[in-house]
Design an enzyme around this catalytic site. Structure first.
Site, PDB file in Angstrom:
ATOM      1  N   GLU A  66       0.835  -1.198   0.000  1.00  0.00           N
ATOM      2  CA  GLU A  66       0.000   0.000   0.000  1.00  0.00           C
ATOM      3  C   GLU A  66       0.875   1.255   0.000  1.00  0.00           C
ATOM      4  OE1 GLU A  66      -3.590  -1.969   2.673  1.00  0.00           O
ATOM      5  OE2 GLU A  66      -2.472  -0.237   3.423  1.00  0.00           O
TER       6      GLU A  66
ATOM      7  N   CYS B 287       3.031   8.367   1.860  1.00  0.00           N
ATOM      8  CA  CYS B 287       3.414   7.331   2.820  1.00  0.00           C
ATOM      9  C   CYS B 287       3.765   6.068   2.040  1.00  0.00           C
ATOM     10  CB  CYS B 287       2.270   7.079   3.792  1.00  0.00           C
ATOM     11  SG  CYS B 287       2.606   5.776   5.012  1.00  0.00           S
TER      12      CYS B 287
ATOM     13  N   CYS C 197       5.170  -7.635   7.418  1.00  0.00           N
ATOM     14  CA  CYS C 197       5.974  -7.124   8.532  1.00  0.00           C
ATOM     15  C   CYS C 197       6.243  -8.254   9.520  1.00  0.00           C
ATOM     16  CB  CYS C 197       5.242  -5.973   9.229  1.00  0.00           C
ATOM     17  SG  CYS C 197       6.233  -5.109  10.473  1.00  0.00           S
TER      18      CYS C 197
ATOM     19  N   CYS D 235       3.273  -5.943  16.093  1.00  0.00           N
ATOM     20  CA  CYS D 235       2.690  -4.986  17.041  1.00  0.00           C
ATOM     21  C   CYS D 235       1.194  -5.284  17.140  1.00  0.00           C
ATOM     22  CB  CYS D 235       2.921  -3.562  16.568  1.00  0.00           C
ATOM     23  SG  CYS D 235       4.671  -3.119  16.430  1.00  0.00           S
TER      24      CYS D 235
ATOM     25  N   CYS E  32      -1.478  -3.032  15.265  1.00  0.00           N
ATOM     26  CA  CYS E  32      -1.237  -2.687  13.860  1.00  0.00           C
ATOM     27  C   CYS E  32      -1.779  -3.777  12.941  1.00  0.00           C
ATOM     28  CB  CYS E  32       0.256  -2.490  13.619  1.00  0.00           C
ATOM     29  SG  CYS E  32       0.667  -2.091  11.904  1.00  0.00           S
TER      30      CYS E  32
ATOM     31  N   GLU F 169       9.139  -2.537   8.474  1.00  0.00           N
ATOM     32  CA  GLU F 169      10.079  -1.780   9.293  1.00  0.00           C
ATOM     33  C   GLU F 169      11.238  -1.334   8.407  1.00  0.00           C
ATOM     34  OE1 GLU F 169      12.435   0.192  11.316  1.00  0.00           O
ATOM     35  OE2 GLU F 169      10.682  -0.433  12.484  1.00  0.00           O
TER      36      GLU F 169
ATOM     37  N   SER G  89       7.901   5.216  16.396  1.00  0.00           N
ATOM     38  CA  SER G  89       6.614   4.657  16.819  1.00  0.00           C
ATOM     39  C   SER G  89       6.767   4.237  18.273  1.00  0.00           C
ATOM     40  CB  SER G  89       6.242   3.454  15.945  1.00  0.00           C
ATOM     41  OG  SER G  89       5.990   3.851  14.622  1.00  0.00           O
ATOM     42  N   LEU G  90       6.374   5.117  19.172  1.00  0.00           N
ATOM     43  CA  LEU G  90       6.627   4.908  20.597  1.00  0.00           C
ATOM     44  C   LEU G  90       5.470   4.175  21.272  1.00  0.00           C
ATOM     45  CD1 LEU G  90       8.730   5.524  22.789  1.00  0.00           C
ATOM     46  CD2 LEU G  90       7.428   7.612  23.286  1.00  0.00           C
TER      47      LEU G  90
ATOM     48  N   CYS H 115      -3.539   0.978   8.034  1.00  0.00           N
ATOM     49  CA  CYS H 115      -2.402   0.449   7.288  1.00  0.00           C
ATOM     50  C   CYS H 115      -2.517  -1.061   7.120  1.00  0.00           C
ATOM     51  CB  CYS H 115      -1.107   0.804   8.018  1.00  0.00           C
ATOM     52  SG  CYS H 115       0.376   0.395   7.089  1.00  0.00           S
TER      53      CYS H 115
END
Length: 378
Positions: free
Chosen positions: A108, A121, A128, A132, A135, A185, A238-239, A360
């Site tokens: 995407e 973006c 991935c 997470c 996500c 990532e 990304s905290l 996403c």
């Protein structure tokens, strides 16, 4: 549908040819030299591909006919195939782009226009590996890294659709900024991301300013300083929690690179970065009852105090099967006020593209699961 790739070869022929797009200027020089052609043709070919966005050798006016034919026999200029192209009511555009004619190799890319800039973006991997918990892309297993051509190709597709190509005199770019915040990532594909950024920022070609590019990482601490020292672009982290245990729970990468290590790498980034790129954006998704308390806000401010920082609060965008819901608008605003009262600049990201599978990875999952026919909306 295939944007910008207007080559007459069949798909089977293309698979036997090499993609010239994605080659650096040095690569082009070597290719032209190996063909026994005058070296100044390298600069012409490079400009046709990257400055003018030309994808057909026959359209390259100052390239000799015999060289065009030789190039056409060996190479194609291919950005990728647009499987889906959706335009939101708010002008956000989401594209699903496939590479190598491989049904599994699609990613995407999202274009978000605003009054003062147009931000693209881009994705750096197919799928991935980080898992997470909040996500949607984390539900898609890592398939492979994207190549430099596939990363830069996302920009070229979006730039063509936005009208940046063919270039006009004194034209202002509509796609002016790039953020590596799509699937994957970026720092787990560091070599290819680096090569793509070199292509995107080369003044002889595409010519984006490095400060207009930002890499978002989930916290691959050892590589963060190299974003400043080698790539010279901006940093977003990304905290999502300032509590080490909670962050490890929702972001497993924190078990490998815990918060103290991550923050030390951020401090190193600031020392090495140029003045235009020193400020770090800390992304923080607001999860109801998980990370949105006043105590969480105070922990966040305390963690990043002393760094040139901006906190970007992101209301959670629900997706099918997710275990979370977004914090209420009132809670998000109160969280923001608490962080700002402690001396940290913070803002709330306004939702974009809610009507076009904005989360996403959601468009890719919808396409993969339903095997829908490619379509586009203007």
């Amino acid at each position: 549908m295939r944007y910008c790739v207007r080559h007459s070869s069949t798909e089977s022929e293309k698979r036997q040819q090499n993609n010239l797009f994605g080659k650096s200027y040095k690569d082009i020089v070597q290719i032209i030299d190996s063909m026994g052609v005058s070296s100044f043709r390298s600069k012409q070919l490079y400009e046709w591909m990257y400055t003018k966005g030309t994808t057909m050798f026959q359209d390259m006016g100052n390239i000799p006919k015999d060289l065009k034919q030789r190039l056409e026999e060996k190479y194609v200029i291919d950005y990728g195939r647009v499987l889906d192209n959706q335009l939101s009511e708010d002008e956000t555009r989401k594209m699903l782009i496939q590479f190598d004619n491989d049904p599994r190799a699609s990613v995407e890319t999202v274009f978000i226009p605003t009054t003062y800039r147009g931000t693209l973006c881009v994705s750096s991997q197919v799928g991935c590996s980080l898992s997470c918990t909040f996500c949607h892309t984390g539900t898609q297993k890592l398939y492979r890294n994207l190549t430099p051509a596939e990363i830069a190709g996302q920009y070229m597709v979006a730039a063509w659709i936005a009208g940046d190509y063919p270039q006009k005199e004194n034209q202002v770019r509509k796609v002016s900024n790039i953020v590596f915040m799509g699937q994957g990532e970026p720092l787990y594909n560091f070599r290819n991301v680096s090569a793509a950024i070199e292509l995107l920022t080369d003044p002889k070609g595409i010519g984006l300013a490095p400060w207009r590019i930002t890499i978002s990482t989930s916290g691959v601490a050892p590589l963060i300083p190299r974003i400043a020292s080698e790539l010279r672009v901006g940093l977003a982290v990304s905290l999502h929690s300032a509590d080490n245990d909670l962050r490890s729970e929702i972001m497993p990468i924190n078990k490998t690179y815990p918060l103290p290590m991550l923050m030390q790498s951020c401090a190193e980034f600031v020392k090495l970065a140029s003045p235009k790129n020193r400020r770090i954006t800390f992304e923080y998704v607001m999860l109801d009852g998980v990370n949105d308390s006043d105590l969480d806000a105070k922990r966040l401010a305390r963690l990043i105090k002393g760094l040139p920082a901006h906190v970007n609060l992101i209301p959670f965008n629900p997706w099918p099967g997710s275990a979370y819901k977004s914090s209420s608008p009132e809670r998000v605003e109160e969280f923001c006020r608490t962080v700002e009262s402690l001396g940290i600049y913070a803002s709330v990201r306004q939702p974009r593209g809610d009507d076009i599978l904005a989360a996403c990875g959601q468009l890719k999952s919808d396409y993969d699961n339903n095997s829908v026919e490619p379509h586009a909306t203007a």
